[in-house]
Motif scaffolding. Sequence first.
Motif, PDB file in Angstrom:
ATOM      1  N   LEU A   1       1.366   1.983  -5.944  1.00 61.45           N
ATOM      2  CA  LEU A   1       1.610   1.897  -4.505  1.00 61.45           C
ATOM      3  C   LEU A   1       0.590   1.013  -3.793  1.00 61.45           C
ATOM      4  N   ARG A   2      -0.569   0.807  -4.396  1.00 61.26           N
ATOM      5  CA  ARG A   2      -1.532  -0.132  -3.821  1.00 61.26           C
ATOM      6  C   ARG A   2      -1.043  -1.570  -3.933  1.00 61.26           C
ATOM      7  N   CYS A   3      -0.157  -1.805  -4.898  1.00 64.92           N
ATOM      8  CA  CYS A   3       0.317  -3.156  -5.159  1.00 64.92           C
ATOM      9  C   CYS A   3       1.760  -3.389  -4.732  1.00 64.92           C
ATOM     10  N   HIS A   4       2.443  -2.334  -4.324  1.00 60.81           N
ATOM     11  CA  HIS A   4       3.850  -2.438  -3.947  1.00 60.81           C
ATOM     12  C   HIS A   4       4.081  -1.714  -2.635  1.00 60.81           C
ATOM     13  N   ASP A   5       4.930  -2.298  -1.822  1.00 60.43           N
ATOM     14  CA  ASP A   5       5.254  -1.688  -0.535  1.00 60.43           C
ATOM     15  C   ASP A   5       6.738  -1.875  -0.273  1.00 60.43           C
ATOM     16  N   ALA A   6       7.258  -1.134   0.693  1.00 58.49           N
ATOM     17  CA  ALA A   6       8.678  -1.221   1.018  1.00 58.49           C
ATOM     18  C   ALA A   6       8.903  -0.755   2.439  1.00 58.49           C
ATOM     19  N   ASP A   7       9.994  -1.221   3.031  1.00 60.49           N
ATOM     20  CA  ASP A   7      10.362  -0.769   4.370  1.00 60.49           C
ATOM     21  C   ASP A   7      10.769   0.708   4.345  1.00 60.49           C
ATOM     22  N   THR A   8      11.432   1.120   3.242  1.00 60.41           N
ATOM     23  CA  THR A   8      11.879   2.494   3.097  1.00 60.41           C
ATOM     24  C   THR A   8      11.476   3.011   1.729  1.00 60.41           C
ATOM     25  N   ILE A   9      10.954   4.243   1.689  1.00 51.99           N
ATOM     26  CA  ILE A   9      10.567   4.872   0.428  1.00 51.99           C
ATOM     27  C   ILE A   9      11.302   6.206   0.321  1.00 51.99           C
ATOM     28  N   TYR A  10      12.086   6.352  -0.738  1.00 48.99           N
ATOM     29  CA  TYR A  10      12.764   7.616  -1.010  1.00 48.99           C
ATOM     30  C   TYR A  10      11.974   8.377  -2.076  1.00 48.99           C
ATOM     31  N   LEU A  11      11.689   9.642  -1.806  1.00 52.38           N
ATOM     32  CA  LEU A  11      11.076  10.539  -2.776  1.00 52.38           C
ATOM     33  C   LEU A  11      12.198  11.422  -3.316  1.00 52.38           C
ATOM     34  N   VAL A  12      12.635  11.138  -4.543  1.00 49.00           N
ATOM     35  CA  VAL A  12      13.888  11.693  -5.041  1.00 49.00           C
ATOM     36  C   VAL A  12      13.646  12.958  -5.886  1.00 49.00           C
ATOM     37  N   GLY A  13      12.840  13.863  -5.365  1.00 52.12           N
ATOM     38  CA  GLY A  13      12.697  15.178  -5.949  1.00 52.12           C
ATOM     39  C   GLY A  13      11.616  15.350  -6.998  1.00 52.12           C
ATOM     40  N   ASP A  14      11.153  16.590  -7.133  1.00 50.72           N
ATOM     41  CA  ASP A  14      10.094  16.975  -8.073  1.00 50.72           C
ATOM     42  C   ASP A  14       8.829  16.152  -7.860  1.00 50.72           C
ATOM     43  N   ILE A  15       8.534  15.854  -6.609  1.00 52.18           N
ATOM     44  CA  ILE A  15       7.290  15.165  -6.294  1.00 52.18           C
ATOM     45  C   ILE A  15       6.122  16.135  -6.481  1.00 52.18           C
ATOM     46  N   VAL A  16       6.295  17.355  -6.004  1.00 54.26           N
ATOM     47  CA  VAL A  16       5.324  18.436  -6.215  1.00 54.26           C
ATOM     48  C   VAL A  16       5.920  19.409  -7.227  1.00 54.26           C
ATOM     49  N   ASP A  17       5.104  19.871  -8.167  1.00 57.14           N
ATOM     50  CA  ASP A  17       5.586  20.798  -9.188  1.00 57.14           C
ATOM     51  C   ASP A  17       5.167  22.218  -8.826  1.00 57.14           C
TER      52      ASP A  17
ATOM     53  N   HIS B   1      -4.178  13.438  -7.003  1.00 58.79           N
ATOM     54  CA  HIS B   1      -2.969  14.004  -6.403  1.00 58.79           C
ATOM     55  C   HIS B   1      -3.083  14.003  -4.874  1.00 58.79           C
ATOM     56  N   ASN B   2      -4.250  14.368  -4.395  1.00 61.26           N
ATOM     57  CA  ASN B   2      -4.487  14.336  -2.953  1.00 61.26           C
ATOM     58  C   ASN B   2      -4.445  12.903  -2.420  1.00 61.26           C
ATOM     59  N   ASP B   3      -5.005  11.972  -3.181  1.00 60.17           N
ATOM     60  CA  ASP B   3      -5.021  10.562  -2.768  1.00 60.17           C
ATOM     61  C   ASP B   3      -3.605  10.002  -2.660  1.00 60.17           C
ATOM     62  N   PHE B   4      -2.733  10.413  -3.584  1.00 53.81           N
ATOM     63  CA  PHE B   4      -1.348   9.951  -3.532  1.00 53.81           C
ATOM     64  C   PHE B   4      -0.665  10.432  -2.255  1.00 53.81           C
TER      65      PHE B   4
ATOM     66  N   LEU C   1       1.301   9.209   3.359  1.00 53.16           N
ATOM     67  CA  LEU C   1       1.192   9.473   4.794  1.00 53.16           C
ATOM     68  C   LEU C   1       0.728   8.231   5.541  1.00 53.16           C
ATOM     69  N   ARG C   2      -0.184   7.474   4.930  1.00 45.77           N
ATOM     70  CA  ARG C   2      -0.635   6.224   5.566  1.00 45.77           C
ATOM     71  C   ARG C   2       0.497   5.223   5.655  1.00 45.77           C
ATOM     72  N   LYS C   3       1.301   5.122   4.605  1.00 43.77           N
ATOM     73  CA  LYS C   3       2.434   4.193   4.632  1.00 43.77           C
ATOM     74  C   LYS C   3       3.409   4.591   5.739  1.00 43.77           C
ATOM     75  N   ALA C   4       3.634   5.901   5.908  1.00 44.18           N
ATOM     76  CA  ALA C   4       4.525   6.383   6.971  1.00 44.18           C
ATOM     77  C   ALA C   4       3.949   6.045   8.343  1.00 44.18           C
ATOM     78  N   ARG C   5       2.646   6.221   8.510  1.00 42.74           N
ATOM     79  CA  ARG C   5       2.013   5.912   9.801  1.00 42.74           C
ATOM     80  C   ARG C   5       2.091   4.426  10.118  1.00 42.74           C
ATOM     81  N   LYS C   6       2.092   3.600   9.091  1.00 40.94           N
ATOM     82  CA  LYS C   6       2.147   2.153   9.294  1.00 40.94           C
ATOM     83  C   LYS C   6       3.569   1.642   9.486  1.00 40.94           C
TER      84      LYS C   6
END
Length: 265
Positions: free
Chosen positions: A34-50, A64-67, A72-77
């Motif tokens: 994610l430091r090297c890739h960005d997108a206008d829209t990001i879908y989290l398609v399940g099982d992000i947290v176990d 895990h906390n950094d991710f 959240l930073r990408k959303a704020r931007k």
Amino acid sequence: MSEELPDRRFRTLFISDVHLGARGSQAGQLLDFLRCHDADTIYLVGDIVDGWALQSSWYWPQSHNDFVQKLLRKARKGAKVIYVPGNHDEFLRNYYGTHFGGIDVVENTIHTGVDGRRYLVIHGDIFDLVVQNARWLAHLGDKAYDFAIRMNRLVNAFRRWFGVPYWSLSQWAKLKVKNAVNYIGAFEQTLAAEARRHGADGVICGHIHYATIRDEHDIRYMNCGDWVESCTALAEHEDGRFEIITWTDPLRRTAPVAAVAARAA
């Protein structure tokens, strides 16, 4: 390190099966991605947290906390972030329709491609008969999978020592074991049928940890893969082309591998 790597920007990124809270999660790899890739829209398609793993024992390293903070930073931007919960993070299914930290939680959604084709975005576990009808067996299988991951890492430690590339036991089994192949095929067919039921042209899902792009019977099936072993994400380019990006080999991080690519048209 991210300053040395060229940024790649996409129209959309689809990420699934990160399994934060599980010891097998490759959250550090995903954070690097994610430091090297960005997108206008990001879908989290399940099982992000176990949640299953966290119920057994608490495991939440800094990566895990950094991710989470990175998202959240990408959303704020300004990135649009949409979270479609799966079976391991099913506790979030009580919060459909809510918006927190710039992230929308939904049961499923429709993504419209550049060419107007519509894709059902869903985790896919509700079509897994084991998860739905024999949860104890699903939990047992989850423990067995964790054990296989630990053994696989031991094997690959020796492979690295001898300069041999990474090898995935579970991915090999999925391709070679007849029952696993049949299960994947049935899962793909069921999800394709669900896409048709929604009047969609394709489906984007996760759950089975097997990344692929496949066109069958006028329905496009795309699976994001996972960030436990394969470390794959599904990306949609500005021209509408879909691509699976693999992010496991440190020597290739300056030019991520396009394992599978297909045009939307």
